[in-house]
Design an enzyme around this catalytic site. Structure first.
Site, PDB file in Angstrom:
ATOM      1  N   HIS A  58       0.846  -1.190   0.000  1.00  0.00           N
ATOM      2  CA  HIS A  58       0.000   0.000   0.000  1.00  0.00           C
ATOM      3  C   HIS A  58       0.887   1.248   0.000  1.00  0.00           C
ATOM      4  O   HIS A  58       2.105   1.164   0.217  1.00  0.00           O
ATOM      5  CB  HIS A  58      -0.962   0.005   1.199  1.00  0.00           C
TER       6      HIS A  58
HETATM    7  P1  TYD Z   1      -2.675  -3.736   7.056  1.00  0.00           P
HETATM    8  O1  TYD Z   1      -2.675  -2.338   6.519  1.00  0.00           O
HETATM    9  O2  TYD Z   1      -3.154  -4.823   6.159  1.00  0.00           O
HETATM   10  O3  TYD Z   1      -1.214  -4.110   7.594  1.00  0.00           O
HETATM   11  P2  TYD Z   1       0.174  -4.107   6.780  1.00  0.00           P
HETATM   12  O4  TYD Z   1       0.080  -3.023   5.767  1.00  0.00           O
HETATM   13  O5  TYD Z   1       1.204  -3.853   7.812  1.00  0.00           O
HETATM   14  O6  TYD Z   1       0.364  -5.424   6.154  1.00  0.00           O
HETATM   15  O7  TYD Z   1      -3.503  -3.730   8.406  1.00  0.00           O
HETATM   16  C1  TYD Z   1      -4.024  -4.903   8.966  1.00  0.00           C
HETATM   17  C2  TYD Z   1      -5.269  -4.534   9.746  1.00  0.00           C
HETATM   18  O8  TYD Z   1      -4.924  -3.752  10.888  1.00  0.00           O
HETATM   19  C3  TYD Z   1      -6.252  -3.719   8.932  1.00  0.00           C
HETATM   20  O9  TYD Z   1      -7.568  -4.231   9.225  1.00  0.00           O
HETATM   21  C4  TYD Z   1      -6.128  -2.329   9.474  1.00  0.00           C
HETATM   22  C5  TYD Z   1      -5.695  -2.564  10.899  1.00  0.00           C
HETATM   23  N1  TYD Z   1      -4.860  -1.496  11.456  1.00  0.00           N
HETATM   24  C6  TYD Z   1      -5.327  -0.731  12.517  1.00  0.00           C
HETATM   25  O10 TYD Z   1      -6.455  -0.940  13.009  1.00  0.00           O
HETATM   26  N2  TYD Z   1      -4.529   0.226  13.043  1.00  0.00           N
HETATM   27  C7  TYD Z   1      -3.294   0.496  12.555  1.00  0.00           C
HETATM   28  O11 TYD Z   1      -2.581   1.401  13.060  1.00  0.00           O
HETATM   29  C8  TYD Z   1      -2.820  -0.277  11.445  1.00  0.00           C
HETATM   30  C9  TYD Z   1      -1.466  -0.030  10.858  1.00  0.00           C
HETATM   31  C10 TYD Z   1      -3.641  -1.255  10.924  1.00  0.00           C
END
Ligand code: TYD
Length: 141
Positions: A58
């Site tokens: 992302h």
């Molecule tokens: P995601 O963006 O998929 O993690 P990464 O990019 O590190 O692989 O996030 C996983 C889940 O966690 C998603 O449902 C959003 C949630 N999340 C939060 O609730 N708070 C946060 O600060 C972050 C980074 C993610």
């Protein structure tokens, strides 16, 4: 300015953090606007990743982050639409600064890897690019 930033690569992305070593072990520190160029509003961390895990994939519209391998190692690739660079992070005394408008992917987590993320703002899903083509369009590619 944002456009100019997007035209350059990631030559200065790695930040050497202070490391205070003595016979008891090592201590590293991150101070906002001293070691990293932003104020800190949030810290989160990734752990228990299977070796096959792919995280990130992302970009962010405004968020700045610094990523530090607290334990173990992993690969992180950065892509601003114009330049791409991969980093193998394994030194807890070195952080990777990620400005806004950069697509990032994290892979190849070693056993026991812990990835600390220091962020300039609270979690906001509206700040994310979750689609790579949409990200490329936004950076003018
Ligand atoms: P995601 O963006 O998929 O993690 P990464 O990019 O590190 O692989 O996030 C996983 C889940 O966690 C998603 O449902 C959003 C949630 N999340 C939060 O609730 N708070 C946060 O600060 C972050 C980074 C993610």
């Amino acid at each position: 300015m944002e456009r100019i930033n997007n035209m350059v690569g990631f030559e200065n992305s790695l930040i050497k953090l202070p490391k205070i070593a003595d016979p008891r072990g090592c201590l590293s520190v991150v101070e906002a606007r001293r070691h990293i160029p932003f104020d800190i509003k949030r810290v989160y961390y990734l752990y228990n990743m299977p070796a096959s895990a792919k995280r990130g994939a992302h970009g962010h519209r405004t968020l700045e982050q610094c990523i530090i391998p607290m334990a173990g190692s992993f690969e992180i690739s950065l892509d601003n639409g114009f330049a791409k660079k991969s980093f193998h992070l394994k030194d807890p005394a070195e952080g990777l600064y990620i400005p806004p408008m950069v697509w990032r992917e994290l892979v190849d987590f070693s056993s026991g890897a812990v990835c600390l993320v220091i962020a300039s703002d609270f979690y906001n899903e509206n700040d994310y690019f979750r689609n790579y083509d949409g990200f490329l369009e936004a950076v003018g590619r």
